[in-house]
Design an enzyme around this catalytic site. Structure first.
Site, short mmCIF file in Angstrom:
data_model
loop_
_atom_site.label_atom_id
_atom_site.label_comp_id
_atom_site.label_asym_id
_atom_site.label_seq_id
_atom_site.Cartn_x
_atom_site.Cartn_y
_atom_site.Cartn_z
N LYS A 72 0.82 -1.21 0.00
CA LYS A 72 0.00 0.00 0.00
C LYS A 72 0.85 1.26 0.00
CE LYS A 72 -2.27 -1.00 3.77
NZ LYS A 72 -1.67 -2.31 4.10
N THR A 73 1.92 1.26 0.78
CA THR A 73 2.77 2.45 0.87
C THR A 73 3.50 2.71 -0.44
OG1 THR A 73 3.06 2.08 3.25
CG2 THR A 73 4.61 3.58 2.17
N LYS A 79 -1.80 9.19 6.43
CA LYS A 79 -2.06 7.87 7.02
C LYS A 79 -2.61 8.12 8.42
CE LYS A 79 -0.43 3.16 7.49
NZ LYS A 79 0.59 2.18 7.09
N GLU A 126 -3.85 6.41 3.17
CA GLU A 126 -3.47 5.00 3.25
C GLU A 126 -4.01 4.37 4.52
OE1 GLU A 126 0.38 2.05 3.73
OE2 GLU A 126 0.73 4.11 3.05
N PRO A 139 5.29 -3.44 -11.27
CA PRO A 139 6.33 -4.47 -11.41
C PRO A 139 7.12 -4.69 -10.13
CG PRO A 139 7.08 -2.43 -12.39
CD PRO A 139 5.66 -2.20 -11.99
N TYR A 140 7.78 -5.82 -10.07
CA TYR A 140 8.67 -6.13 -8.96
C TYR A 140 9.90 -5.22 -9.02
CZ TYR A 140 12.16 -8.68 -6.24
OH TYR A 140 13.14 -9.03 -5.35
N LEU A 141 10.21 -4.59 -7.90
CA LEU A 141 11.38 -3.71 -7.83
C LEU A 141 12.42 -4.34 -6.92
CD1 LEU A 141 9.66 -0.20 -7.33
CD2 LEU A 141 10.42 -1.26 -9.48
#
Length: 249
Positions: free
Chosen positions: A14-15, A31, A127, A215-217
């Site tokens: 989420k962040t 938040k 958030e 995407p995966y970082l």
């Protein structure tokens, strides 16, 4: 106005997705309930340069909100949580300070920056903590009750891994049962093994839109997050949703 970022679980991204939206659109960040200190707000603010509003309830222990509150000798009252008020600009203090393309200063105190930003752009990413049914109070109040109280539309962040279909459809049902508007789903690729059929199943069985696949970082930095392009359709949806919301006020 605001959108609410919730997730199918804790640590679902989420962040990161909130940061991504703030970076691309220049929106502020809020938040309202944080456990484990202010690490999320600090990360978003330092990474994006946009204002991060102070949490209404913040607890040091990284555990479920209702437990963290009880351990701190307090409780969470969602009626005390409101959208941040818009304050007057302190533009006379920032005219000589470098700005970004969104008109936000790069080197400025959080308070002054927030006041300046509010004059130019009052859109906020909120958030949540955990998922929509995480308890906030021992009386049964949950995160979904806070969303309903704030009366803002929702984006759901889901994993790309096994189990995501069930978790996402359950989250959708919980929100739809409260007649809370869901803008769509962002699939967060939390590992290199992306399950493409998750997106198709969630869209079909949840009758909702997949807004983006993040995407995966390997490294989570400002540059790596900013390098992930946001589609024009998602940008247009977010902007039009808040314009429509504003017109009703």
């Amino acid at each position: 106005m605001a959108i609410f970022i919730t997730g199918t679980d804790t640590n679902v991204g989420k962040t990161i997705i909130s940061t991504w939206i703030c970076l691309h659109l220049g929106w502020g960040y809020f938040k309202p309930i944080q456990t484990g200190g202010n690490s999320d707000s600090d990360f978003v603010s330092s990474t994006t340069g946009v204002p991060a509003y102070d949490s209404v309830f913040s607890f040091p222990d990284p555990i479920a909100p209702h437990v963290a509150a009880k351990m701190s000798g307090s409780s969470i009252d969602i009626l005390k949580i409101q959208l941040p008020e818009y304050r007057k600009s302190l533009s006379n203090k920032i005219n000589s300070i470098p700005t970004t393309e969104h008109g936000r200063s790069k080197f400025i105190s959080a308070t002054t920056q927030t006041k300046y930003w509010e004059k130019e752009n009052n859109k906020i990413v909120i958030e949540g903590a955990g998922g929509v049914l995480v308890p906030l109070q021992e009386n049964g109040t949950k995160m979904v009750d806070l969303i309903q109280h704030l009366n803002v539309p929702v984006i759901i962040v889901s994993r790309s891994t096994l189990g995501a279909i069930n978790h996402t459809l359950l989250t959708l049902e919980a929100l739809q049962a409260r007649e809370i508007k869901v803008l769509g789903i962002v699939i967060n690729s939390m590992c290199e093994d992306f399950l493409d059929y998750n997106s198709k199943a969630i869209a079909e069985y949840g009758s909702t839109e997949i807004l983006a696949t993040f995407p995966y970082l390997k490294e989570v930095t400002r540059d790596s997050i900013l390098s992930v392009q946001m589609g024009d359709s998602m940008k247009a949806l977010l902007e039009s949703t808040l314009k429509c919301k504003n017109s009703l006020l």
